[in-house]
Motif scaffolding. Structure first.
Motif, PDB file in Angstrom:
ATOM      1  N   SER A  74       1.344   3.491  -3.615  1.00 32.83           N
ATOM      2  CA  SER A  74       0.699   4.807  -3.584  1.00 32.83           C
ATOM      3  C   SER A  74       1.705   5.944  -3.713  1.00 32.83           C
ATOM      4  O   SER A  74       1.404   6.976  -4.315  1.00 32.83           O
ATOM      5  N   VAL A  75       2.912   5.759  -3.164  1.00 33.70           N
ATOM      6  CA  VAL A  75       3.924   6.810  -3.251  1.00 33.70           C
ATOM      7  C   VAL A  75       4.637   6.787  -4.603  1.00 33.70           C
ATOM      8  O   VAL A  75       4.909   7.834  -5.197  1.00 33.70           O
ATOM      9  N   TYR A  97      -1.533  -1.845  -5.589  1.00 32.44           N
ATOM     10  CA  TYR A  97      -2.256  -1.349  -4.420  1.00 32.44           C
ATOM     11  C   TYR A  97      -3.529  -2.161  -4.169  1.00 32.44           C
ATOM     12  O   TYR A  97      -3.830  -2.532  -3.024  1.00 32.44           O
ATOM     13  N   THR A 133      -3.359   5.928   2.487  1.00 35.29           N
ATOM     14  CA  THR A 133      -2.829   5.570   1.163  1.00 35.29           C
ATOM     15  C   THR A 133      -3.888   5.730   0.076  1.00 35.29           C
ATOM     16  O   THR A 133      -3.542   6.020  -1.072  1.00 35.29           O
ATOM     17  N   SER A 134      -5.156   5.555   0.419  1.00 30.46           N
ATOM     18  CA  SER A 134      -6.217   5.793  -0.571  1.00 30.46           C
ATOM     19  C   SER A 134      -6.262   7.258  -0.988  1.00 30.46           C
ATOM     20  O   SER A 134      -6.607   7.575  -2.129  1.00 30.46           O
ATOM     21  N   LEU A 166      -3.605   9.127  -1.341  1.00 32.75           N
ATOM     22  CA  LEU A 166      -2.546   9.276  -2.337  1.00 32.75           C
ATOM     23  C   LEU A 166      -2.968   8.689  -3.683  1.00 32.75           C
ATOM     24  O   LEU A 166      -2.669   9.255  -4.746  1.00 32.75           O
ATOM     25  N   MET A 203       0.820  -1.207   0.000  1.00 30.67           N
ATOM     26  CA  MET A 203       0.000   0.000   0.000  1.00 30.67           C
ATOM     27  C   MET A 203       0.857   1.262   0.000  1.00 30.67           C
ATOM     28  O   MET A 203       0.566   2.223  -0.716  1.00 30.67           O
ATOM     29  N   ILE A 204       1.917   1.271   0.787  1.00 32.88           N
ATOM     30  CA  ILE A 204       2.750   2.474   0.879  1.00 32.88           C
ATOM     31  C   ILE A 204       3.586   2.669  -0.377  1.00 32.88           C
ATOM     32  O   ILE A 204       3.628   3.764  -0.964  1.00 32.88           O
TER      33      ILE A 204
END
Length: 323
Positions: free
Chosen positions: A153-154, A172, A270-271, A273, A149-150
């Motif tokens: 998203s980044v 994701y 994260t959503s 992002l 997730m991290i």
């Protein structure tokens, strides 16, 4: 895409392998189904691009390593001499679905693929490994889930290619599916809705022949077509009125029921992002005006996309409230 007889036969054999893996009751039959689907999907990846053959070889090597690791873990499991078999089996399935931290191969090979094969790789091919992970329910997947997730998203914030953006979005969504790996019915509903949304988005991008963000600025498409693509991207990001929000709602509800507040907080952050880079694409598209239209678009497909995005989510909420 022109679906010729060769790709039709390969699609049938690939589905045989997928169904064989899902319906098997022993590890060797699951391994055989994975190999059948792998050998059927690789010829479908061939395109006219120069790096297509290199992507096919990379995909074959990655999947072969994962299949070999699964076979080794199965043999160790039958012998019963080590307790590392579950970890090896979990790692092999994470490699096959392209979850973090084994996600780089997805970004490498997705650029040379057609949209039809890209949709198959991001949806149908991932169902057998998810089924195997469901059967191997003793494994702890929290670390790869949070990493997925991290990282996805980044990493997508500085992308200009639409295919790589969709690839990171798929990584994701795989992390969100792994959150509900012990609740197979929720995971299946999530996969079906995601596959439907991704198919709609890829069909529009294929019709518009857009591959990068700058092509959205220098286009001569109608405002209706831009609105159609805008709605589909917002649905992929999880905007509340659209059906993409139903997936996020299921995940958050499941995490709250399991008292995993920290994980639910990470999902929400994260959503945001993910929604950020989809909003960047949509504003880039909508803030440019078109002067002429050089060709006509299939209006039936456009109305179908808009109708399904707006109608399906309230319908799912209504059916959920009936139970």
């Amino acid at each position: 895409m022109f679906l010729n007889s060769t790709k039709l036969i390969l699609s049938n054999t690939m589905m045989i392998g997928v169904i064989m893996t899902i319906c098997s009751n022993n590890w060797f039959s699951m391994w055989m189904g994975l190999e059948i689907s792998l050998l059927s999907f690789i010829p479908m990846m061939q395109t006219n691009k120069i790096l297509s053959s290199e992507s096919m070889i990379k995909y074959f090597i990655i999947q072969s390593v994962a299949s070999t690791l699964m076979l080794l873990s199965t043999i160790i499991m039958l012998i019963g001499v080590s307790m590392m078999n579950e970890m090896m089996l979990t790692i092999s399935m994470l490699i096959k679905i392209g979850s973090a931290p084994f996600h780089n191969w997805v970004i490498f090979i997705i650029e040379t693929m057609n949209y039809y094969e890209m949709w198959i790789m991001l949806t149908i091919i991932k169902m057998p490994p998810l089924t195997i992970l469901f059967n191997n329910n003793h494994s702890n997947l929290m670390i790869p889930i949070v990493l997925g997730m991290i990282i996805s998203s980044v990493s997508c914030l500085n992308q200009t290619s639409l295919k790589k953006t969709i690839g990171f979005s798929s990584i994701y969504n795989i992390s969100l599916m792994l959150l509900t790996i012990n609740k197979f019915n929720i995971m299946i509903v999530f996969m079906l809705i995601y596959a439907f949304m991704l198919g709609l988005l890829l069909s529009i991008i294929n019709k518009m022949m857009i591959g990068f963000i700058n092509q959205m600025i220098l286009n001569e498409k109608t405002m209706f077509l831009k609105m159609n693509l805008w709605i589909n991207m917002l649905s992929m990001g999880g905007f509340p009125p659209l059906m993409g929000f139903f997936n996020k709602l299921m995940i958050l509800q499941t995490m709250i029921n399991l008292n995993q507040i920290v994980v639910a907080t990470i999902v929400v952050l994260t959503s945001m992002l993910v929604m950020l880079f989809y909003m960047r694409l949509t504003f880039t598209l909508m803030f440019t005006t078109s002067t002429t239209t050089k060709w006509m678009f299939n209006m039936k497909l456009s109305y179908f996309n808009l109708t399904m995005n707006f109608i399906l989510f309230p319908s799912l909420i209504f059916l959920t409230s009936m139970n």
